[in-house]
Design a protein around this motif. Sequence first.
Motif, PDB file in Angstrom:
ATOM      1  N   LEU A  64       0.840  -1.201   0.000  1.00 54.73           N
ATOM      2  CA  LEU A  64       0.000   0.000   0.000  1.00 54.73           C
ATOM      3  C   LEU A  64       0.874   1.249   0.000  1.00 54.73           C
ATOM      4  N   GLY A  65       0.606   2.175  -0.923  1.00 51.78           N
ATOM      5  CA  GLY A  65       1.353   3.421  -0.997  1.00 51.78           C
ATOM      6  C   GLY A  65       1.085   4.317   0.193  1.00 51.78           C
ATOM      7  N   LEU A  66       2.147   4.870   0.763  1.00 49.44           N
ATOM      8  CA  LEU A  66       2.031   5.688   1.961  1.00 49.44           C
ATOM      9  C   LEU A  66       2.093   7.174   1.678  1.00 49.44           C
ATOM     10  N   ASP A  67       2.766   7.579   0.603  1.00 50.11           N
ATOM     11  CA  ASP A  67       2.949   9.006   0.370  1.00 50.11           C
ATOM     12  C   ASP A  67       3.223   9.243  -1.112  1.00 50.11           C
ATOM     13  N   GLY A  68       3.416  10.502  -1.463  1.00 50.11           N
ATOM     14  CA  GLY A  68       3.721  10.836  -2.842  1.00 50.11           C
ATOM     15  C   GLY A  68       2.564  10.549  -3.780  1.00 50.11           C
ATOM     16  N   TYR A  69       2.871  10.437  -5.065  1.00 50.91           N
ATOM     17  CA  TYR A  69       1.833  10.245  -6.087  1.00 50.91           C
ATOM     18  C   TYR A  69       1.041   8.972  -5.849  1.00 50.91           C
ATOM     19  N   TYR A  70       1.703   7.949  -5.318  1.00 50.14           N
ATOM     20  CA  TYR A  70       1.042   6.652  -5.171  1.00 50.14           C
ATOM     21  C   TYR A  70       0.420   6.439  -3.792  1.00 50.14           C
ATOM     22  N   ALA A  71       0.263   7.480  -3.013  1.00 46.70           N
ATOM     23  CA  ALA A  71      -0.367   7.336  -1.698  1.00 46.70           C
ATOM     24  C   ALA A  71      -1.744   6.706  -1.851  1.00 46.70           C
ATOM     25  N   GLY A  72      -1.982   5.636  -1.098  1.00 50.72           N
ATOM     26  CA  GLY A  72      -3.276   4.952  -1.143  1.00 50.72           C
ATOM     27  C   GLY A  72      -3.430   3.960  -2.283  1.00 50.72           C
ATOM     28  N   GLU A  73      -2.488   3.951  -3.234  1.00 47.51           N
ATOM     29  CA  GLU A  73      -2.560   3.014  -4.353  1.00 47.51           C
ATOM     30  C   GLU A  73      -1.959   1.665  -3.950  1.00 47.51           C
ATOM     31  N   THR A  74      -2.338   0.634  -4.698  1.00 43.11           N
ATOM     32  CA  THR A  74      -1.886  -0.721  -4.391  1.00 43.11           C
ATOM     33  C   THR A  74      -0.886  -1.196  -5.431  1.00 43.11           C
ATOM     34  N   LEU A  75       0.240  -1.684  -4.950  1.00 39.54           N
ATOM     35  CA  LEU A  75       1.274  -2.281  -5.794  1.00 39.54           C
ATOM     36  C   LEU A  75       1.124  -3.797  -5.718  1.00 39.54           C
ATOM     37  N   ARG A  76       0.990  -4.441  -6.889  1.00 46.39           N
ATOM     38  CA  ARG A  76       0.820  -5.893  -6.956  1.00 46.39           C
ATOM     39  C   ARG A  76       1.904  -6.503  -7.832  1.00 46.39           C
ATOM     40  N   ALA A  77       2.422  -7.621  -7.401  1.00 41.04           N
ATOM     41  CA  ALA A  77       3.310  -8.421  -8.235  1.00 41.04           C
ATOM     42  C   ALA A  77       2.451  -9.425  -8.998  1.00 41.04           C
ATOM     43  N   VAL A  78       2.476  -9.351 -10.332  1.00 41.57           N
ATOM     44  CA  VAL A  78       1.657 -10.223 -11.184  1.00 41.57           C
ATOM     45  C   VAL A  78       2.543 -11.356 -11.701  1.00 41.57           C
ATOM     46  N   ARG A  79       2.092 -12.563 -11.513  1.00 41.46           N
ATOM     47  CA  ARG A  79       2.885 -13.735 -11.882  1.00 41.46           C
ATOM     48  C   ARG A  79       2.234 -14.495 -13.049  1.00 41.46           C
ATOM     49  N   ARG A  80       3.076 -15.167 -13.805  1.00 40.66           N
ATOM     50  CA  ARG A  80       2.608 -16.002 -14.909  1.00 40.66           C
ATOM     51  C   ARG A  80       2.030 -17.309 -14.361  1.00 40.66           C
ATOM     52  N   ASP A  81       1.463 -18.080 -15.247  1.00 42.74           N
ATOM     53  CA  ASP A  81       0.853 -19.340 -14.826  1.00 42.74           C
ATOM     54  C   ASP A  81       1.864 -20.270 -14.167  1.00 42.74           C
ATOM     55  N   ASP A  82       3.129 -20.165 -14.570  1.00 46.87           N
ATOM     56  CA  ASP A  82       4.150 -21.050 -13.988  1.00 46.87           C
ATOM     57  C   ASP A  82       4.720 -20.502 -12.682  1.00 46.87           C
ATOM     58  N   GLY A  83       4.193 -19.353 -12.199  1.00 46.87           N
ATOM     59  CA  GLY A  83       4.640 -18.782 -10.934  1.00 46.87           C
ATOM     60  C   GLY A  83       5.758 -17.775 -11.059  1.00 46.87           C
ATOM     61  N   SER A  84       6.344 -17.629 -12.253  1.00 46.20           N
ATOM     62  CA  SER A  84       7.423 -16.652 -12.430  1.00 46.20           C
ATOM     63  C   SER A  84       6.845 -15.237 -12.453  1.00 46.20           C
ATOM     64  N   LEU A  85       7.696 -14.303 -12.104  1.00 51.15           N
ATOM     65  CA  LEU A  85       7.269 -12.906 -11.994  1.00 51.15           C
ATOM     66  C   LEU A  85       7.159 -12.287 -13.380  1.00 51.15           C
ATOM     67  N   SER A  86       5.975 -11.768 -13.697  1.00 49.90           N
ATOM     68  CA  SER A  86       5.745 -11.152 -15.005  1.00 49.90           C
ATOM     69  C   SER A  86       5.987  -9.645 -14.962  1.00 49.90           C
ATOM     70  N   HIS A  87       5.248  -8.941 -14.114  1.00 46.98           N
ATOM     71  CA  HIS A  87       5.347  -7.484 -14.075  1.00 46.98           C
ATOM     72  C   HIS A  87       4.740  -6.987 -12.773  1.00 46.98           C
ATOM     73  N   LEU A  88       4.854  -5.694 -12.559  1.00 48.56           N
ATOM     74  CA  LEU A  88       4.219  -5.041 -11.419  1.00 48.56           C
ATOM     75  C   LEU A  88       3.059  -4.204 -11.914  1.00 48.56           C
ATOM     76  N   ASP A  89       1.984  -4.223 -11.168  1.00 43.54           N
ATOM     77  CA  ASP A  89       0.831  -3.368 -11.451  1.00 43.54           C
ATOM     78  C   ASP A  89       0.685  -2.391 -10.301  1.00 43.54           C
ATOM     79  N   LEU A  90       0.759  -1.117 -10.600  1.00 41.65           N
ATOM     80  CA  LEU A  90       0.645  -0.077  -9.581  1.00 41.65           C
ATOM     81  C   LEU A  90      -0.437   0.906 -10.010  1.00 41.65           C
ATOM     82  N   GLY A  91      -1.658   0.669  -9.511  1.00 39.37           N
ATOM     83  CA  GLY A  91      -2.769   1.538  -9.891  1.00 39.37           C
ATOM     84  C   GLY A  91      -2.985   1.557 -11.387  1.00 39.37           C
ATOM     85  N   SER A  92      -2.815   0.431 -12.068  1.00 36.04           N
ATOM     86  CA  SER A  92      -2.942   0.191 -13.502  1.00 36.04           C
ATOM     87  C   SER A  92      -1.681   0.556 -14.276  1.00 36.04           C
ATOM     88  N   PHE A  93      -0.696   1.201 -13.670  1.00 35.66           N
ATOM     89  CA  PHE A  93       0.599   1.399 -14.324  1.00 35.66           C
ATOM     90  C   PHE A  93       1.351   0.066 -14.310  1.00 35.66           C
TER      91      PHE A  93
END
Length: 447
Positions: free
Chosen positions: A395-424
């Motif tokens: 959860l974002g605490l300050d700055g532009y992303y305050a209150g936004e959620t950062l998620r680690a998105v993984r592929r079907d095999d469990g490997s890390l694909s990308h980060l999603d931060l408020g749709s970025f």
Amino acid sequence: MLDSTAYALTHRLAVEQSRGRAPSMAGAVLRGREIVWTGARGEVDGAPPTDDTQYRIGSITKTVVAILVMRLRDEGRLDLDDRLGDHLTDTPVPDATIAQLLAHSSGLPSETGAPWWERSDGAVRPDLCSLVAEPPLRAPGRRHHYSNVGFGLLGALVGRMRGHDWFTAATREVLEPLGMTRTTYAPTAPHAQGWAVHPWADLLHPEPAHDAGLMAPAGQLWSTTTDLARFGDLLLHGDDRVLSAASVEEMRRPSAPSEAGDADHSQGLGLQLLRHGGRALAGHTGSMPGFVATLWVDPAEDLAAVAFANATSGPAIGACVGDLIGIVAEREPRLPEPWRPAVVNAEVRELLGPWYWGASPVALRLRGADELTIGGLGGGARTSRFRPGPDGTWLGLDGYYAGETLRAVRRDDGSLSHLDLGSFVFTREPYAPGDVIPGGVPDDGWG
């Protein structure tokens, strides 16, 4: 504290007492949760004031009331976005939110109708409707306008929800847990007499000390330098017996803008925010007939300072207390906490390092074991801090992303694909073919 630092603090207090023509002044500085300096100039009843001499603290009372409101929020009894009328049915201004009242953006006027509440007995205002002499000056939430009336209403809210008056709540929930036994509703000996000093001669005139009644939450309390330093410690670190560090930090964040042309002042939730000497301070000033007071805290330096004077006007008390903090910070800068390695699990380690938002490089870093930061490797990138959530998100605490959620998105095999931060979307390569990029990228990549 170095003797030279203590002398500089005493000198600053002495200069203000003399320049401001105050019958007496008292001050204290707290650092590292300990009072490291106290000082006094002038006399109270023929002797120098001590750290047990009470002064009226005026609007610092508002911060005590704000803490009581935040406790109700943390208990789930109310939400800061609730309308006041949702909980206080006889309020004359039902539509202002609790957050707006705390931040002085409710649109309410500064004062009650005549007679001036600070110099009249509270009995002349027998009910809440008598506090508001005119409708709101402007639509709630549009701008900052300091309102004593708003805190009269917040004190009534606390009393209604607790089933006893606001000062009983303050005593049980704030003063007693913090050991503030010399903070009282009415003065108890030893205490200073409040004075007005003649503007053109060195003459004194006694000031009254009325019970403000329903307006008491705006400025009633009396306290000592020792007690108020303890209160400053709460505003720096929180105290789980009173209010958590997270909620105290929330109070210290800007919640209403400064007035036009006054970029050095803004407003938190029941706290005034000030930039003084390049430092970000939080706290409150106070005045009542015969008294001025200020408490500032500097979280970056782990410092709190307080000063009182028993004069209606004259001492520049807010600047003086800001200078007390500056003297210690400049002469004895805070030592950083020693670096220590942290235990970090593999899934968190996998998130760290360089990422790209489009073609803009950023870096994710971990501070300690539980604070993630995002910041640019180039220029102009947005910077924010994050704390972990129970579901693996951040959860974002300050700055532009305050209150936004950062998620680690993984592929079907469990490997890390990308980060999603408020749709970025942040990827390990800039616009790499095959990466999940909104809008897609050409299969042949760059060039």
